[in-house]
Design a protein around this motif. Structure first.
Motif, mmCIF file in Angstrom:
data_model
loop_
_atom_site.group_PDB
_atom_site.id
_atom_site.type_symbol
_atom_site.label_atom_id
_atom_site.label_comp_id
_atom_site.label_asym_id
_atom_site.label_seq_id
_atom_site.Cartn_x
_atom_site.Cartn_y
_atom_site.Cartn_z
ATOM 1 N N UNK A 68 -0.653 -7.352 -7.184
ATOM 2 C CA UNK A 68 0.274 -7.400 -5.948
ATOM 3 C C UNK A 68 0.010 -5.935 -5.108
ATOM 4 N N UNK A 69 -0.060 -4.809 -5.844
ATOM 5 C CA UNK A 69 0.073 -3.649 -5.097
ATOM 6 C C UNK A 69 -1.388 -3.259 -4.441
ATOM 7 N N UNK A 70 -2.417 -3.862 -5.112
ATOM 8 C CA UNK A 70 -3.731 -3.745 -4.539
ATOM 9 C C UNK A 70 -3.828 -4.724 -3.309
ATOM 10 N N UNK A 71 -3.397 -5.825 -3.332
ATOM 11 C CA UNK A 71 -3.236 -6.797 -2.142
ATOM 12 C C UNK A 71 -2.377 -6.040 -1.242
ATOM 13 N N UNK A 72 -1.372 -5.538 -1.271
ATOM 14 C CA UNK A 72 -0.539 -5.237 -0.251
ATOM 15 C C UNK A 72 -0.987 -3.823 0.293
ATOM 16 N N UNK A 73 -1.627 -3.007 -0.506
ATOM 17 C CA UNK A 73 -2.195 -1.723 -0.098
ATOM 18 C C UNK A 73 -1.005 -0.939 0.631
ATOM 19 N N UNK A 74 0.043 -0.741 0.261
ATOM 20 C CA UNK A 74 1.023 -0.122 1.186
ATOM 21 C C UNK A 74 0.770 1.620 1.217
ATOM 22 N N UNK A 75 0.994 1.999 2.616
ATOM 23 C CA UNK A 75 0.840 3.486 2.854
ATOM 24 C C UNK A 75 0.931 4.334 1.686
ATOM 25 N N UNK A 76 0.234 5.622 1.618
ATOM 26 C CA UNK A 76 0.818 6.502 0.649
ATOM 27 C C UNK A 76 0.233 6.295 -0.962
ATOM 28 N N UNK A 77 -0.254 5.217 -1.229
ATOM 29 C CA UNK A 77 -0.807 4.922 -2.703
ATOM 30 C C UNK A 77 -2.097 4.998 -2.708
ATOM 31 N N UNK A 78 -2.930 5.157 -1.798
ATOM 32 C CA UNK A 78 -4.288 5.330 -2.152
ATOM 33 C C UNK A 78 -4.754 6.758 -2.949
ATOM 34 N N UNK A 79 -4.133 7.562 -2.653
ATOM 35 C CA UNK A 79 -4.204 8.851 -3.676
ATOM 36 C C UNK A 79 -3.309 8.892 -5.093
ATOM 37 N N UNK A 80 -2.421 7.791 -5.095
ATOM 38 C CA UNK A 80 -2.109 7.692 -6.413
ATOM 39 C C UNK A 80 -2.877 7.055 -7.511
ATOM 40 N N UNK A 81 -2.685 7.652 -8.804
ATOM 41 C CA UNK A 81 -3.519 7.341 -9.853
ATOM 42 C C UNK A 81 -2.933 6.097 -10.684
ATOM 43 N N UNK A 82 -3.591 5.048 -10.934
ATOM 44 C CA UNK A 82 -2.984 3.829 -11.402
ATOM 45 C C UNK A 82 -3.394 3.698 -12.839
ATOM 46 N N UNK A 83 -2.662 3.360 -13.692
ATOM 47 C CA UNK A 83 -2.778 3.217 -15.165
ATOM 48 C C UNK A 83 -2.277 1.815 -15.334
ATOM 49 N N UNK A 84 -3.316 0.727 -15.687
ATOM 50 C CA UNK A 84 -2.864 -0.769 -15.686
ATOM 51 C C UNK A 84 -2.839 -0.977 -17.184
ATOM 52 N N UNK A 85 -1.777 -1.749 -17.624
ATOM 53 C CA UNK A 85 -1.555 -2.252 -18.842
ATOM 54 C C UNK A 85 -2.048 -3.577 -18.985
ATOM 55 N N UNK A 86 -3.077 -3.877 -19.773
ATOM 56 C CA UNK A 86 -3.357 -5.489 -19.960
ATOM 57 C C UNK A 86 -2.355 -6.058 -20.913
ATOM 58 N N UNK A 87 -2.190 -7.399 -20.924
ATOM 59 C CA UNK A 87 -1.540 -8.087 -21.667
ATOM 60 C C UNK A 87 -1.605 -7.592 -23.100
ATOM 61 N N UNK A 88 -2.677 -7.354 -23.701
ATOM 62 C CA UNK A 88 -3.031 -6.982 -24.982
ATOM 63 C C UNK A 88 -2.800 -5.660 -25.324
ATOM 64 N N UNK A 89 -2.312 -4.756 -24.279
ATOM 65 C CA UNK A 89 -1.899 -3.504 -24.492
ATOM 66 C C UNK A 89 -2.741 -2.477 -24.173
ATOM 67 N N UNK A 90 -3.957 -2.782 -23.768
ATOM 68 C CA UNK A 90 -5.104 -1.797 -23.282
ATOM 69 C C UNK A 90 -4.656 -1.110 -21.984
ATOM 70 N N UNK A 91 -4.879 0.112 -22.026
ATOM 71 C CA UNK A 91 -4.615 1.020 -20.516
ATOM 72 C C UNK A 91 -5.901 1.243 -20.160
ATOM 73 N N UNK A 92 -6.003 0.630 -18.664
ATOM 74 C CA UNK A 92 -7.301 1.015 -17.971
ATOM 75 C C UNK A 92 -6.755 1.789 -16.746
#
Length: 377
Positions: free
Chosen positions: A350-374
């Motif tokens: 949802x964050x990627x779809x909305x792409x709100x201002x100020x988040x382009x430079x924010x690092x994203x660590x995404x947790x998969x349902x299996x617990x893996x971090x990307x």
């Protein structure tokens, strides 16, 4: 413009037993992901092995603190025959428990052994509960409460929790020469102004006669100095320069501050802004409705100059590099500042779809349902 928030609205008591348990379970999961993020940062080279060990240790301490609080408030909302309150959390600013909870916990820890001496053992309480259930056909709520408090005090007695103040420790990281040793100093506080855990890492070169952790004069003084300066409102530049000038034979080469939080959750917090909207729109299932902000401030020594000290000697002083972009270094007091967020897959989409201002430079660590971090930038 939003209306000012009153303290009563800022600090919410989790009086519903199911909401309270879900809150603690949520944080248990989040802290586990936080330590995995540190591992990702080690793999990419932005954190050393020693630094990851330190951050993992503080992550474990936070986990033990939440475990202790979950035991303390296990019977919240139930008629235990004794009023013991509910967990107070900062619903508006941080999503974490208020600092007063940790201060009370520290006071309880000082008296934990005395409390345990005056309480029946866990086995005796369980035996009484079985007899009340079978013999009296009653829910043993008061006995359950007594057991939860016993387990709480036992957890406090085990130690290794994250306290309101966690005094500096030193990790030797090698020698540059016989008279120049390197240490990684680390300490942490629970910032009472914003109700967030804050971790400090300082790389120091020591040219004293005695190694810093073994120096009975310098080490206590250095510890007291650093704890006194551990205020979120102080810039890293102010902290590092003050340390550099107060200790002629301790040379701070790098200082980092990790702000853990805020934690956003559509079910628990009332923060405003894009993340709140993202979580509301994501409609994530239980356990996936959260986002944790992680901010790192970094200050590095750029070069060394010498200053006269008395008639016949000179001392080293650090010149720190400040953020060169648009003069922001003067405002931030840091070489760089990096903002990151840790969040599950659905809120990230949802964050990627909305792409709100100020988040382009924010690092994203995404947790998969299996617990893996990307990791995504």
């Amino acid at each position: 413009m939003t209306d000012p928030v009153t303290p009563d609205r800022d600090h919410v008591g989790l009086t519903d037993p199911f909401a309270s348990r879900r809150y603690f379970k949520k944080f248990e999961s989040i802290i586990g992901h936080m330590t995995r993020v540190a591992g990702v940062m080690e793999a990419e080279g932005s954190l050393s092995k020693d630094e990851v060990k330190v951050l993992t240790r503080y992550g474990a301490a936070l986990s033990y603190t939440f475990r202790a609080l979950s035991l303390k408030y296990l019977l919240v909302g139930r008629d235990t025959g004794r009023f013991f309150g509910s967990l107070a959390m900062d619903a508006h600013e941080s999503g974490f428990p208020v600092a007063a909870e940790l201060l009370t916990m520290a006071n309880d820890a000082q008296q934990a052994a005395r409390h345990l001496d005056n309480m029946p053992s866990a086995e005796a309480l369980k035996d009484q509960m079985v007899r009340q259930i079978i013999g009296d056909l009653e829910l043993p709520t008061k006995l359950q409460f007594a057991l939860s408090q016993r387990l709480y005090y036992e957890e406090l007695l085990r130690g290794h929790l994250f306290w309101a103040q966690n005094d500096p420790q030193a990790v030797w990281t090698g020698n540059l020469s016989e008279q120049r040793r390197r240490f990684l100093l680390h300490w942490a506080v629970y910032d009472s102004q914003i109700n967030l855990p804050t971790i400090y890492l300082m790389e120091v070169e020591d040219t004293g006669k005695t190694a810093l952790p073994k120096d009975q004069n310098r080490w206590p003084e250095a510890q007291a100095h650093l704890m006194a300066q551990s205020l979120g409102g102080l810039k890293l530049l102010t902290i590092a320069q003050g340390f550099d000038r107060d200790f002629d034979d301790l040379h701070p080469k790098r200082l980092r501050r990790f702000h853990i939080g805020p934690m956003y959750s559509h079910a628990y917090t009332a923060q405003s802004g894009p993340l709140r909207e993202v979580l509301a729109e994501a409609k994530s299932p239980e356990g996936q409705d959260w986002a944790l902000v992680w901010t790192t401030e970094d200050l590095e020594s750029e070069r060394v100059i010498e200053e006269r000290a008395g008639w016949f000697s000179k001392v080293e002083r650090q010149v720190f590099a400040l953020d060169p972009f648009a003069g922001r270094g003067v405002d931030t007091g840091a070489t760089r500042t990096e903002r990151s967020i840790i969040l599950p897959q659905r809120p990230y989409q949802v964050l990627e779809e909305k792409n709100p201002p100020g988040f382009a430079s924010v690092r994203k660590f995404v947790v998969s349902p299996q617990g893996r971090v990307l990791s995504y930038r």
